[in-house]
Scaffold this motif. Structure first.
Motif, PDB file in Angstrom:
ATOM      1  N   TYR A  23       0.552  -1.042   0.230  1.00 15.81           N
ATOM      2  CA  TYR A  23      -0.012  -0.121   0.015  1.00 15.81           C
ATOM      3  C   TYR A  23       0.663   1.358   0.278  1.00 15.81           C
ATOM      4  N   ALA A  24       1.910   1.997   0.427  1.00 16.44           N
ATOM      5  CA  ALA A  24       2.748   2.785   0.814  1.00 16.44           C
ATOM      6  C   ALA A  24       3.460   3.156  -0.677  1.00 16.44           C
ATOM      7  N   TYR A  25       3.962   2.139  -1.338  1.00 14.39           N
ATOM      8  CA  TYR A  25       4.662   2.005  -2.640  1.00 14.39           C
ATOM      9  C   TYR A  25       4.009   2.396  -3.679  1.00 14.39           C
ATOM     10  N   ARG A  26       2.197   1.872  -3.209  1.00 14.63           N
ATOM     11  CA  ARG A  26       1.728   2.029  -4.655  1.00 14.63           C
ATOM     12  C   ARG A  26       0.684   3.408  -4.379  1.00 14.63           C
ATOM     13  N   SER A  27       1.159   4.208  -2.994  1.00 13.17           N
ATOM     14  CA  SER A  27       0.812   5.376  -2.587  1.00 13.17           C
ATOM     15  C   SER A  27       1.629   6.789  -2.863  1.00 13.17           C
ATOM     16  N   LEU A  28       2.520   6.003  -2.632  1.00 10.44           N
ATOM     17  CA  LEU A  28       3.879   6.684  -3.898  1.00 10.44           C
ATOM     18  C   LEU A  28       4.148   6.911  -4.692  1.00 10.44           C
ATOM     19  N   SER A  29       3.891   5.573  -5.373  1.00 13.46           N
ATOM     20  CA  SER A  29       3.945   5.647  -6.966  1.00 13.46           C
ATOM     21  C   SER A  29       3.004   6.813  -7.495  1.00 13.46           C
ATOM     22  N   GLY A  30       1.633   6.041  -7.022  1.00 11.84           N
ATOM     23  CA  GLY A  30       0.634   7.127  -7.187  1.00 11.84           C
ATOM     24  C   GLY A  30       0.948   8.840  -7.386  1.00 11.84           C
ATOM     25  N   PHE A  31       1.024   9.413  -5.983  1.00 10.83           N
ATOM     26  CA  PHE A  31       1.319  10.447  -6.137  1.00 10.83           C
ATOM     27  C   PHE A  31       2.518  11.013  -6.511  1.00 10.83           C
TER      28      PHE A  31
END
Length: 74
Positions: A23-31
């Motif tokens: 979830y953290a990696y996906r959130s950072l990727s989206g940002f």
């Protein structure tokens, strides 16, 4: 608004090991894709190169790897 992602409990190679890490990696990727600028990341030195490669626009706060620290129980 500024955001700080504390990824100091994530080690190199943990990228897809747990839902929270994923979830953290996906959130950072989206940002990153959306062009957000006000995001910083705390990470261990062993994860620094991966973080710089994946998220070059976000400033990093690099901490020494835990294996050099005393155990928390002490």
């Amino acid at each position: 608004m500024k955001l700080l992602f504390d990824m100091s409990d994530i080690h190199a190679g943990d990228r897809f090991n747990t839902g929270l890490v994923y979830y953290a990696y996906r959130s950072l990727s989206g940002f990153n894709v959306l062009g957000f600028e006000d995001i910083s990341i705390i990470c261990l030195e062993e994860l620094e190169s991966e973080m710089r490669e994946l998220f070059p626009r976000f400033p990093l706060i690099v901490m020494p790897s835990r294996r050099r620290w005393l155990p928390k129980s002490l």
